[in-house]
Design an enzyme around this catalytic site. Structure first.
Site, short mmCIF file in Angstrom:
data_model
loop_
_atom_site.label_atom_id
_atom_site.label_comp_id
_atom_site.label_asym_id
_atom_site.label_seq_id
_atom_site.Cartn_x
_atom_site.Cartn_y
_atom_site.Cartn_z
N ARG A 170 0.81 -1.22 0.00
CA ARG A 170 0.00 0.00 0.00
C ARG A 170 0.84 1.27 0.00
NH1 ARG A 170 -2.71 -3.59 -1.07
NH2 ARG A 170 -4.78 -4.15 -0.29
N SER A 250 -11.53 0.37 2.49
CA SER A 250 -10.85 -0.05 3.72
C SER A 250 -10.22 1.16 4.40
CB SER A 250 -9.76 -1.08 3.39
OG SER A 250 -10.33 -2.23 2.82
N GLU A 348 -5.67 4.28 5.93
CA GLU A 348 -5.39 4.28 4.50
C GLU A 348 -5.71 5.62 3.83
OE1 GLU A 348 -6.07 1.34 1.67
OE2 GLU A 348 -6.01 -0.35 3.05
#
Length: 354
Positions: A170, A250, A348
């Site tokens: 990520r 998410s 995130e």
């Protein structure tokens, strides 16, 4: 280029939250990116680059600077080798403003493998290398050939190979060491013509078994369709009127811990935590599992901000939520997970204007 003042930003985000941008412009070409960024530099104002708005939370007060929306469009196809596509590889050169899910659909219809498990993810092409978008056993890092970007420091266009992008879970150089320095304008993906779909993620494997006749090899189009169905079931596919979709997907990253720490967590719980390999001596534990074990269930709704009724990892705007409401809920969840497991969950979404 048209420069707008006090432009509301909530409608440009999947959260539907956020105050106005002091200035707002949309760039339809690389020349307009140069023009807009030069203006911001001359005026001495902060700059934020907006893509699909699917991975950010804008402050209630908005952003006191220039929000530049990247609206570059166009997709071209080239062979990966001088001799054509005999090697089985095909290069797609996609402009940063292209809708990501539409791009995935085009590739699977072309029978090109490599991003089929990333169907249904909201946002634009330009955002995929920044976050190293991944889901269901695939990451864009494995298919990206080259990234073209505008260097705000050097005031020039540069290109990076995949190795130079610094991809990790990520993350990339674009959201870590070089955060805020580059504006992605084009991404080249190397896909496999006629390649088999990636089917290694448990949820997807089960869904494919339920959807396809026994013994039938699923096509790339089949896999993309089932991935969207799985995402819909978790409230992670954008559908008009669906409250569970009014978020940023998410909200927390899945933490990576040592094998030893994972063993300690298992010993402290009544059930074995699910985990996945994450390099030598480390595993990745689903943040959703940690959140549930810390006492939060799907549909938890203390106020205007809540947890999706279909996925514990998604925080949503239930209607009229503020950015502070979302952050307060995230803080409550994180505090409980830290108290229970000693693990701090990393958010995130990008925070804008805070």
């Amino acid at each position: 280029m048209r420069m707008e003042e006090n432009k509301p930003l909530a409608s440009y985000t999947t959260f539907g939250i956020g105050g106005p941008a002091r200035w707002f412009a949309e760039a339809a070409s690389e020349d307009e990116i140069v023009e807009a960024t030069a203006w911001a530099r001359e005026q001495g104002v902060a700059l934020f680059v907006l893509g699909g708005g699917s991975n950010l939370l804008v402050a209630d007060a908005g952003f006191d600077g220039l929000v530049l929306r990247v609206g570059l469009h166009g997709i071209s196809i080239g062979s990966a080798e001088p001799g054509g596509e005999a090697s089985g590889q095909r290069i797609y050169r996609a402009a940063a403003g292209e809708d990501w899910d539409s791009f995935v659909q085009r590739t699977v219809e072309d029978n090109c493998a490599g991003v089929e498990c990333l169907a249904g993810i909201p946002g634009t092409v330009g955002g995929t290398p920044v976050q190293n978008v991944g889901a269901y056993g695939q990451e864009v890092a494995s298919t990206i050939e080259r990234v073209r970007a505008f260097d705000l420091a050097g005031r020039s266009f540069v290109e990076f190979s995949a190795a130079e992008c610094g991809f990790a879970y990520r993350s990339s150089r674009f959201n870590s060491t070089d955060r805020g320095r580059y504006i992605v304008t084009r991404v080249d993906y190397r896909l496999t013509l006629g390649g088999a779909p990636t089917l290694r993620y448990a949820d997807l494997l089960q869904a494919m078994q339920d959807a396809a006749p026994e013994g039938k090899q699923p096509s790339l189009v089949d896999v993309a369709r089932v991935v969207r169905r799985v995402r819909l079931g978790k409230g992670m596919l954008l559908v008009d009127g669906d409250q569970d979709c009014r978020g940023a997907g998410s909200f927390f990253k899945n933490p990576v811990v040592s094998d030893e720490r994972a063993g300690e967590i298992a010993a402290s719980c009544s059930e074995m935590p699910p985990w996945f390999p994450a390099g030598v001596g480390h595993v990745k534990i689903p943040a959703a599992w940690l959140i549930e074990q810390a006492g939060f269930a799907k549909g938890y709704a203390p106020g205007a901000a809540g947890i999706s009724s279909r996925h514990t990892l998604a925080l949503i705007n239930r209607g009229g939520a503020s950015a502070q409401d979302v952050l307060a809920l995230a803080g409550q969840i994180n505090a409980a997970v830290e108290a229970r497991f000693g693990i701090h969950l990393e958010m995130e979404p990008v925070l804008v204007g805070f």
